[in-house]
Design a protein around this motif. Structure first.
Motif, PDB file in Angstrom:
ATOM      1  N   GLU A  42       0.779  -1.233   0.000  1.00 33.61           N
ATOM      2  CA  GLU A  42       0.000   0.000   0.000  1.00 33.61           C
ATOM      3  C   GLU A  42       0.815   1.289   0.000  1.00 33.61           C
ATOM      4  N   LEU A  43       1.967   1.276   0.654  1.00 29.89           N
ATOM      5  CA  LEU A  43       2.662   2.536   0.903  1.00 29.89           C
ATOM      6  C   LEU A  43       4.167   2.324   1.000  1.00 29.89           C
ATOM      7  N   LEU A  44       4.896   3.239   0.379  1.00 31.64           N
ATOM      8  CA  LEU A  44       6.350   3.272   0.473  1.00 31.64           C
ATOM      9  C   LEU A  44       6.743   4.735   0.660  1.00 31.64           C
ATOM     10  N   VAL A  45       7.423   5.034   1.778  1.00 31.06           N
ATOM     11  CA  VAL A  45       7.871   6.397   2.049  1.00 31.06           C
ATOM     12  C   VAL A  45       9.377   6.351   2.267  1.00 31.06           C
ATOM     13  N   LEU A  46      10.084   7.147   1.477  1.00 30.42           N
ATOM     14  CA  LEU A  46      11.545   7.178   1.504  1.00 30.42           C
ATOM     15  C   LEU A  46      12.024   8.601   1.767  1.00 30.42           C
ATOM     16  N   ARG A  47      12.998   8.755   2.653  1.00 28.84           N
ATOM     17  CA  ARG A  47      13.621  10.061   2.886  1.00 28.84           C
ATOM     18  C   ARG A  47      14.990  10.041   2.224  1.00 28.84           C
ATOM     19  N   SER A  48      15.204  10.968   1.316  1.00 27.89           N
ATOM     20  CA  SER A  48      16.469  10.996   0.574  1.00 27.89           C
ATOM     21  C   SER A  48      17.617  11.483   1.440  1.00 27.89           C
ATOM     22  N   ASP A  49      18.790  11.075   1.053  1.00 23.78           N
ATOM     23  CA  ASP A  49      19.993  11.664   1.623  1.00 23.78           C
ATOM     24  C   ASP A  49      20.112  13.069   1.042  1.00 23.78           C
ATOM     25  N   PRO A  50      20.672  14.010   1.782  1.00 23.17           N
ATOM     26  CA  PRO A  50      20.913  15.330   1.194  1.00 23.17           C
ATOM     27  C   PRO A  50      21.814  15.195  -0.040  1.00 23.17           C
ATOM     28  N   MET A  51      21.593  16.048  -1.027  1.00 23.34           N
ATOM     29  CA  MET A  51      22.388  16.030  -2.254  1.00 23.34           C
ATOM     30  C   MET A  51      22.851  17.452  -2.565  1.00 23.34           C
ATOM     31  N   PRO A  52      23.797  17.970  -1.773  1.00 25.60           N
ATOM     32  CA  PRO A  52      24.228  19.352  -1.982  1.00 25.60           C
ATOM     33  C   PRO A  52      24.783  19.601  -3.377  1.00 25.60           C
ATOM     34  N   GLN A  53      25.401  18.583  -3.996  1.00 20.08           N
ATOM     35  CA  GLN A  53      25.940  18.740  -5.347  1.00 20.08           C
ATOM     36  C   GLN A  53      24.827  18.991  -6.378  1.00 20.08           C
ATOM     37  N   MET A  54      23.582  18.651  -6.003  1.00 23.16           N
ATOM     38  CA  MET A  54      22.430  18.875  -6.879  1.00 23.16           C
ATOM     39  C   MET A  54      21.590  20.059  -6.403  1.00 23.16           C
ATOM     40  N   GLY A  55      22.130  20.844  -5.468  1.00 24.78           N
ATOM     41  CA  GLY A  55      21.395  21.991  -4.947  1.00 24.78           C
ATOM     42  C   GLY A  55      20.334  21.616  -3.930  1.00 24.78           C
ATOM     43  N   MET A  56      20.467  20.422  -3.322  1.00 24.52           N
ATOM     44  CA  MET A  56      19.493  19.966  -2.336  1.00 24.52           C
ATOM     45  C   MET A  56      20.212  19.642  -1.016  1.00 24.52           C
ATOM     46  N   PRO A  57      20.492  20.669  -0.213  1.00 21.90           N
ATOM     47  CA  PRO A  57      21.208  20.431   1.042  1.00 21.90           C
ATOM     48  C   PRO A  57      20.351  19.727   2.095  1.00 21.90           C
ATOM     49  N   GLU A  58      19.042  19.716   1.903  1.00 20.42           N
ATOM     50  CA  GLU A  58      18.117  19.065   2.833  1.00 20.42           C
ATOM     51  C   GLU A  58      17.502  17.836   2.165  1.00 20.42           C
ATOM     52  N   PRO A  59      17.093  16.844   2.957  1.00 20.29           N
ATOM     53  CA  PRO A  59      16.445  15.661   2.382  1.00 20.29           C
ATOM     54  C   PRO A  59      15.083  16.008   1.785  1.00 20.29           C
ATOM     55  N   SER A  60      14.665  15.193   0.839  1.00 18.85           N
ATOM     56  CA  SER A  60      13.290  15.262   0.340  1.00 18.85           C
ATOM     57  C   SER A  60      12.608  13.979   0.793  1.00 18.85           C
ATOM     58  N   VAL A  61      11.285  13.974   0.733  1.00 17.54           N
ATOM     59  CA  VAL A  61      10.516  12.791   1.113  1.00 17.54           C
ATOM     60  C   VAL A  61       9.707  12.337  -0.099  1.00 17.54           C
ATOM     61  N   LEU A  62       9.937  11.099  -0.486  1.00 17.73           N
ATOM     62  CA  LEU A  62       9.207  10.468  -1.583  1.00 17.73           C
ATOM     63  C   LEU A  62       8.141   9.577  -0.971  1.00 17.73           C
ATOM     64  N   ARG A  63       6.897   9.855  -1.277  1.00 17.88           N
ATOM     65  CA  ARG A  63       5.758   9.080  -0.766  1.00 17.88           C
ATOM     66  C   ARG A  63       5.029   8.486  -1.964  1.00 17.88           C
ATOM     67  N   VAL A  64       4.922   7.159  -1.977  1.00 13.32           N
ATOM     68  CA  VAL A  64       4.234   6.480  -3.080  1.00 13.32           C
ATOM     69  C   VAL A  64       3.121   5.640  -2.474  1.00 13.32           C
ATOM     70  N   GLU A  65       1.887   5.957  -2.865  1.00 11.15           N
ATOM     71  CA  GLU A  65       0.703   5.234  -2.398  1.00 11.15           C
ATOM     72  C   GLU A  65       0.173   4.371  -3.523  1.00 11.15           C
ATOM     73  N   PRO A  79      10.389  18.464  -0.256  1.00  8.47           N
ATOM     74  CA  PRO A  79      10.409  19.695  -1.042  1.00  8.47           C
ATOM     75  C   PRO A  79      11.674  19.822  -1.876  1.00  8.47           C
ATOM     76  N   TYR A  80      11.505  20.468  -3.010  1.00  2.00           N
ATOM     77  CA  TYR A  80      12.612  20.782  -3.902  1.00  2.00           C
ATOM     78  C   TYR A  80      12.817  22.283  -3.908  1.00  2.00           C
ATOM     79  N   PRO A  81      14.052  22.724  -4.122  1.00  2.00           N
ATOM     80  CA  PRO A  81      14.253  24.155  -4.356  1.00  2.00           C
ATOM     81  C   PRO A  81      13.429  24.553  -5.581  1.00  2.00           C
ATOM     82  N   THR A  82      12.958  25.767  -5.602  1.00  8.78           N
ATOM     83  CA  THR A  82      12.075  26.210  -6.680  1.00  8.78           C
ATOM     84  C   THR A  82      12.631  25.871  -8.058  1.00  8.78           C
ATOM     85  N   ARG A  83      13.916  26.079  -8.265  1.00  6.99           N
ATOM     86  CA  ARG A  83      14.496  25.813  -9.588  1.00  6.99           C
ATOM     87  C   ARG A  83      14.672  24.323  -9.861  1.00  6.99           C
TER      88      ARG A  83
END
Length: 152
Positions: A87-110, A126-130
Motif C-alpha cells: 500500500e505505501l512506500l515512504v523514503l527520505r532521501s539523503d541530502p544532495m548538496p551537489q544537486m542543490g538539495m542540502p536538505e532531504p526530500s521525502v518520496l511518498r508512493v501510495e 520539497p525541492y528548491p524552486t528551480r
C-alpha cells in the motif's frame, strides 16, 4: 489504509497514474531490484541491476546509481521511513548538496486498488524552486517507463 494523498505545492512533485496491473505487481516494481532496474530514472538513463541495493524494512536503505549516456553517474540514497506492503512506500532521501538539495526530500508512493487496476500517487519534495521542474520531468519520464513495463 486511509487516503492521505498530498496536495501539490510549488516545491513538491505530485503525479497520479492508473496502471493496468494489480497493486501487488506495481508495488513489486518499486521494491524488487530487477524490476526497478527496468524503469527507474528519466529517459535515456540506465540503472544497472548490480547498482541497486534495497533493504526492504522500515529503517532499511534504498540505494541506486543512475548512469547517463555521457558516462556520468548519479547516486541516490534513501532511508525507508514507512512501509505497508503493498500500500505505501515512504523514503527520505539523503541530502544532495551537489544537486542543490542540502536538505532531504521525502518520496511518498501510495498504491490503491482501482478495480482490477492500480492507482499510484507519488509525491516528492520539497525541492528548491528551480529544481522542482527537473524533478517533475524526471519522475514523469520514469512513470511512463513504469507503465510500459507493467503493460508487457
Amino acid at each position: 489504509m486511509p487516503e492521505q494523498t498530498p496536495t501539490p505545492t510549488d516545491q513538491h512533485v505530485l503525479i497520479t497514474r492508473v496502471f493496468d496491473a494489480p497493486r501487488e505487481r506495481v508495488f513489486r516494481a518499486w521494491t524488487d531490484p530487477e524490476a526497478l532496474a527496468a524503469w527507474y530514472g528519466p529517459e535515456h538513463i540506465e540503472v544497472p541491476r548490480d547498482r541497486i541495493e534495497i533493504d526492504l524494512r522500515v529503517g532499511g536503505r534504498y540505494h541506486l546509481t543512475m548512469l547517463a549516456p555521457d558516462g556520468s553517474e548519479f547516486t541516490v540514497g534513501y532511508e525507508i521511513v514507512e512501509l505497508v506492503e503493498p500500500e505505501l512506500l515512504v523514503l527520505r532521501s539523503d541530502p544532495m548538496p551537489q544537486m542543490g538539495m542540502p536538505e532531504p526530500s521525502v518520496l511518498r508512493v501510495e498504491f490503491h486498488d482501482h478495480g482490477t487496476k492500480t492507482r499510484m500517487t507519488l509525491s516528492d519534495g520539497p525541492y528548491p524552486t528551480r529544481g522542482r521542474a527537473g524533478a517533475e520531468a524526471g519522475w514523469t519520464a520514469a512513470v511512463i517507463k513504469l507503465a510500459a513495463l507493467l503493460s508487457s
